[in-house]
Scaffold this active site. Structure first.
Site, PDB file in Angstrom:
ATOM      1  N   CYS A  14      76.531  -6.579 -48.225  1.00 41.28           N
ATOM      2  CA  CYS A  14      77.378  -5.686 -49.451  1.00 41.28           C
ATOM      3  C   CYS A  14      78.598  -4.598 -48.823  1.00 41.28           C
ATOM      4  O   CYS A  14      78.267  -4.029 -48.077  1.00 41.28           O
ATOM      5  CB  CYS A  14      75.808  -4.928 -50.585  1.00 41.28           C
ATOM      6  SG  CYS A  14      76.943  -4.003 -52.326  1.00 41.28           S
ATOM      7  N   THR A  27      81.295 -14.696 -60.441  1.00 38.71           N
ATOM      8  CA  THR A  27      82.256 -13.653 -61.995  1.00 38.71           C
ATOM      9  C   THR A  27      83.455 -14.772 -62.638  1.00 38.71           C
ATOM     10  O   THR A  27      83.232 -14.148 -63.185  1.00 38.71           O
ATOM     11  CB  THR A  27      82.967 -13.276 -60.967  1.00 38.71           C
ATOM     12  OG1 THR A  27      83.074 -12.331 -59.416  1.00 38.71           O
ATOM     13  CG2 THR A  27      84.428 -12.588 -61.721  1.00 38.71           C
TER      14      THR A  27
END
Lengths: 311, 268
Positions: free
Chosen positions: A136, A274
């Site tokens: 991340c 996304t």
């Protein structure tokens, strides 16, 4: 036709929901499975609850979004309830047997091998696979890409988890490194059953010129969406040559053509995230439908035949 | 890009009650998307401690090309909004979500506290379509009654109720509604307020076979249907996409309605 196996786990199709997208509740993930995904990756969670960053946590940019949600999660103890409610096992009427061709993958994070190991040890019987988030780009200091940018730290985390769980382990890597091969090999050596590439790119920033400040509360965040696809394809293509373990490709997938490209580059399965903001949840059934048509046109009998086809 | 912020000056601030203000912005209806009653905007306050929250559109003025959002001061974010002056700027993106549907002739709108906000723009729309509208305006006490005068000016029947009896009926919105239904008939209802109130109203409307549309609120992050923060049990519907307005039939399937919600960490 789309049936396949990933690290020995059967999947009805190669499309997985990517971590961090619609993965906070079992109800949401079940909806994604119903929409046609072969499996879901949960939102990343760790030992303790974490609130994440305040809004704005997401900003749209050309070709996608940048996000800094900040690994918000309720912590493993509370999240176990959600995991137990994911509809991964479908009973078929004829056999009466559990038919786990819809799979749940738990994305976990931590700052030390012990923390990863603690979380992994709590969930083994609730999920089909574990994905280690060591990548991340907007995590707290010592978390996320701080681990995945270092081959030794990567080895230690993967090794700690692999020594204690029986389910297959994927290691999700960050593209934000000088030499991803070294890190991927390190994960493989430590026993990782597969590699997921890539986590979001960057981090990046967007400044609103009328407000005069960066939009994200965290100022910077990881770039995802169609813009990052060529980079993801290159990483998959390169790692396919270097690794003996399967690759799960992720980064900017929006159409069946994108999926084919990832398979040809060397992905055994793919993750979609996304693009749901553009296509809605229908994206899974649409891609599956078009993928079958493509395979029929080109004479492919299985997904497996397509993996690494471009090499 | 659809989700880009418009950075807009606060054109006017209407002080509605001691704790509630309405912020007015210029809104180019042709260029920007025209909001529908029930939809919400993401309001980004970048002045000082940056944060962003969803807010219902309470005013949609097509003639003057203005929109309004109505905010109750209940925490740090809303307190910061309340400290802003005319001419200060906010970031706005939207409109988002679905909206109330006008599918009846005799309408009852039931709102509690700042829940009147989305009802206001809908009632205005329904009156412009010559529908009969009764509004239950409920609050804890008289000085918190919202939009009572606005509704009267629109020519709808207003039935106030306050928990403490300082204005109108003494009691909850639920009691006021039960009382109204004894003498009046409706073929649609719209409801917004604290969820415990909406649950009470839901039961009453179900008993009376009146189809309702309920505006739900959940902690939101992206508002564009991908983060998963605002999903409800057990359907997994996203309040930002499939909501925030849910029909009676949908409400029946939302098991968490009136029972629980999740915070920013996802904890119930």
């Amino acid at each position: 036709m789309l049936n396949m196996e990933l690290c020995g786990i059967k999947l009805e199709n190669p499309l997985l929901l990517a971590a961090g997208i619609l993965g906070t509740t079992a109800a949401s993930m079940n909806r994604v499975l119903d929409a046609g995904a072969g499996g879901v990756v949960t939102k990343s969670f760790s030992k303790e609850p974490n609130k994440g960053y305040n809004n704005p946590t997401i900003a749209e940019v050309e070709g996608g979004i940048i996000n800094a949600v900040g690994l918000s999660s309720p912590g493993v103890e509370l999240f176990k309830e959600e995991l137990s409610l994911i509809n991964r096992e479908r009973k078929t009427e004829k056999s009466g047997k559990n038919n786990p061709n819809k799979i749940a993958i738990a994305s976990i994070y931590g700052s030390t091998p012990d923390e990863f190991n603690y979380v992994a040890s709590k969930i083994g019987d609730l999920i089909d696979m574990i994905e280690l988030n060591i990548s991340c780009p907007h995590a707290m200091v010592g978390y996320g890409s701080a681990i995945g940018q270092c081959p030794d730290n990567t080895f230690d985390v993967v090794n700690a988890v692999k020594n204690n769980v029986s389910v297959p382990v994927l290691t999700k890597l960050t593209p934000n490194v000088t030499d991803i091969k070294e890190i991927a090999l390190s994960a493989q050596e430590a026993g990782s059953d597969g590699i997921t590439v890539i986590n979001s790119l960057g981090p990046g920033m967007k400044i609103d010129i009328n407000a005069g400040v960066p939009i994200l509360k965290n100022k910077f965040g990881g770039l995802s969406g169609p813009a990052i696809k060529p980079i993801a394809i290159k990483y998959v293509y390169d790692l396919y040559e270097d690794l003996d373990i399967p690759i799960v490709g992720v980064g900017g997938i929006r159409t069946f053509e994108d999926v084919v490209e990832f398979l040809y580059a060397g992905s055994s399965a793919v993750q979609i995230g996304t693009a749901i903001m553009y296509e809605g949840l229908e994206i899974f059934s649409q891609i599956n439908h078009n993928l079958i048509k493509f395979m029929e046109d080109k004479g492919f009998k299985s997904i497996d035949e397509m993996v690494g086809y471009a090499h | 890009m659809k989700n880009e912020y418009k950075i807009l000056e606060i054109k006017d601030i209407i002080i509605n009650t001691q704790t509630i203000k309405t912020f007015i912005f210029d809104w180019k209806m042709e260029k920007d998307e025209i909001p529908n009653p029930g939809q919400f905007m993401m309001i980004w306050n970048f002045n000082g401690e940056s944060d962003e929250k969803p807010m219902s559109v309470s005013k949609i003025d097509l003639d003057n090309e203005e929109i309004g959002i109505t905010v109750k001061n209940i925490g740090e974010f809303t307190n910061n909004l309340h400290s802003l002056k005319i001419g200060d700027e906010l970031g706005i993106r939207g409109p988002y979500g679905n909206h109330f549907k006008l599918n009846g002739d005799n309408i009852i709108a039931i709102g509690g506290g700042v829940g009147m906000a989305p009802l206001r723009s809908f009632v205005e729309h329904a009156k412009s379509e010559n529908k009969n509208v009764d509004v239950v305006v409920a609050s804890v006490t008289q000085c918190e009654l919202l939009f009572e005068e606005d509704f009267k000016k629109l020519g709808v029947n207003v039935f106030t109720s306050t928990d403490d009896g300082t204005c109108g009926y003494k009691g909850f919105a639920t009691h006021r509604t039960i009382d109204l239904l004894k003498s009046r008939n409706y073929d649609m209802a719209i409801v917004c307020g604290p969820e415990i109130m909406m649950k009470g109203i839901f039961n009453i409307l179900e008993d009376n076979n009146i189809p309702g549309q309920y505006s739900m609120e959940r902690y939101m992050k992206c508002a564009i249907g991908i983060c998963g923060q605002c999903c409800v049990d057990n359907t997994g519907w996203r309040v930002c996409i499939e909501g925030p307005i849910f029909s009676s039939e949908e409400i029946k399937q939302i098991t968490e309605f009136g029972n629980y919600h999740r915070n920013g960490a996802g904890i119930k």
